[in-house]
Structures are given as structure tokens and as C-alpha cells.
Design an enzyme around this catalytic site. Structure first.
Site, PDB file in Angstrom:
ATOM      1  N   CYS A 206       0.869  -1.177   0.000  1.00 25.75           N
ATOM      2  CA  CYS A 206       0.000   0.000   0.000  1.00 25.75           C
ATOM      3  C   CYS A 206       0.906   1.227   0.000  1.00 25.75           C
ATOM      4  O   CYS A 206       2.121   1.098  -0.064  1.00 25.75           O
ATOM      5  CB  CYS A 206      -1.009  -0.005   1.144  1.00 25.75           C
TER       6      CYS A 206
ATOM      7  N   CYS B 233      -2.086   1.569  -4.323  1.00 26.39           N
ATOM      8  CA  CYS B 233      -0.854   2.306  -4.608  1.00 26.39           C
ATOM      9  C   CYS B 233      -0.735   2.645  -6.086  1.00 26.39           C
ATOM     10  O   CYS B 233       0.231   3.260  -6.515  1.00 26.39           O
ATOM     11  CB  CYS B 233       0.387   1.578  -4.111  1.00 26.39           C
TER      12      CYS B 233
ATOM     13  N   CYS C  27       3.493   0.627  -8.201  1.00 28.43           N
ATOM     14  CA  CYS C  27       3.945  -0.750  -8.049  1.00 28.43           C
ATOM     15  C   CYS C  27       4.530  -1.262  -9.355  1.00 28.43           C
ATOM     16  O   CYS C  27       3.866  -1.237 -10.382  1.00 28.43           O
ATOM     17  CB  CYS C  27       2.777  -1.640  -7.646  1.00 28.43           C
TER      18      CYS C  27
END
Length: 134
Positions: free
Chosen positions: A11, A85, A89
């Protein structure tokens, strides 16, 4: 013995959702699955309300520290579960990704965080069943 499967929970701040998810996975799978967590912009500490919510059910995440998301962490994981996120990522071919839409516990009271905690548990149980043989 083959390497045990590993799950990386990601996250933004690695202070609430991903820490609770890693705590649940460790609690439910023991040492049969490696649970890791990281954040694209890690906080200074784990959310104290998330720690309290997990403590209520007997899971201690007080020793957890927010960690920065690295390419190595993603490459070393079998499953990467993201929680809001977005594009931060890194994506690698051949990795399994899931994105869980979860409220961010930051700034929320214990009641709200309990709901998030319980939602995370039901979601953690799914990859658990897929990664572990009967």
C-alpha cells in the site's frame, strides 16, 4: 524442500492495510507462507489504531516497520497484492497481481479500522487456500 510461497502486500504508506494483511497471513499460515509488506511512500511508523485493532484479536504487529517497496521484493514474491498504490507498483511478467479496494485506515477510528481488519481477513483467506496444498 521447495521454497515456500511468498506474498507481498503493498500500500502507499505500509502503515495500515498491508501491515494488517501481512499480520493475518502470518497468523493464519504460520511459517508455511512468507508474508511481506512494503509501501510506495512508507510512513514513519505503523498506524497505532491498526496495531490496536490487530491486538484485539491476538495478533501482534507492534514490531512491524514500514518498508520501502523495492524491485527485489516484487521479484522475490509469488503473489503481489496491492491496496491503492496505483502505478507506483512495478509490474513483472509472470507474477500474479491482485488489487484489493480497501479503505485506508489512516485517520480512522477503531470501529472503522475493525471493519477494514475483518475485510482483510476474508481476503487473505483466498490466496491462502490457493498457495497451500491441502
Amino acid at each position: 524442500m521447495a521454497d515456500k510461497p511468498s506474498v507481498l502486500f503493498v500500500c502507499v504508506h505500509n502503515a495500515g492495510r498491508s501491515q494488517m494483511a501481512a499480520g493475518w497471513l502470518t497468523h493464519l499460515a504460520g511459517d508455511r507462507i512468507e508474508a511481506r509488506s512494503a509501501g510506495s511512500a512508507p510512513a514513519d511508523q505503523v498506524n497505532p489504531v491498526a496495531i490496536e485493532a490487530m491486538h484485539e484479536i491476538g495478533i501482534d504487529i507492534t514490531a512491524a516497520q514500514p518498508k520501502v517497496l523495492t524491485v527485489d521484493a516484487v521479484e522475490a514474491s509469488d503473489v503481489v497484492i496491492t491496496m491503492g498504490c496505483g502505478d507506483a507498483c512495478p509490474i513483472f511478467p509472470g507474477k500474479r497481481y491482485e488489487d484489493w479496494k480497501l479503505d485506508d485506515p489512516a485517520g480512522q477510528d477503531i470501529e472503522a479500522v475493525r471493519k477494514i481488519r475483518d475485510d482483510i481477513r476474508s481476503r487473505v483467506e483466498q490466496p491462502l487456500g490457493e498457495l497451500l496444498p491441502d
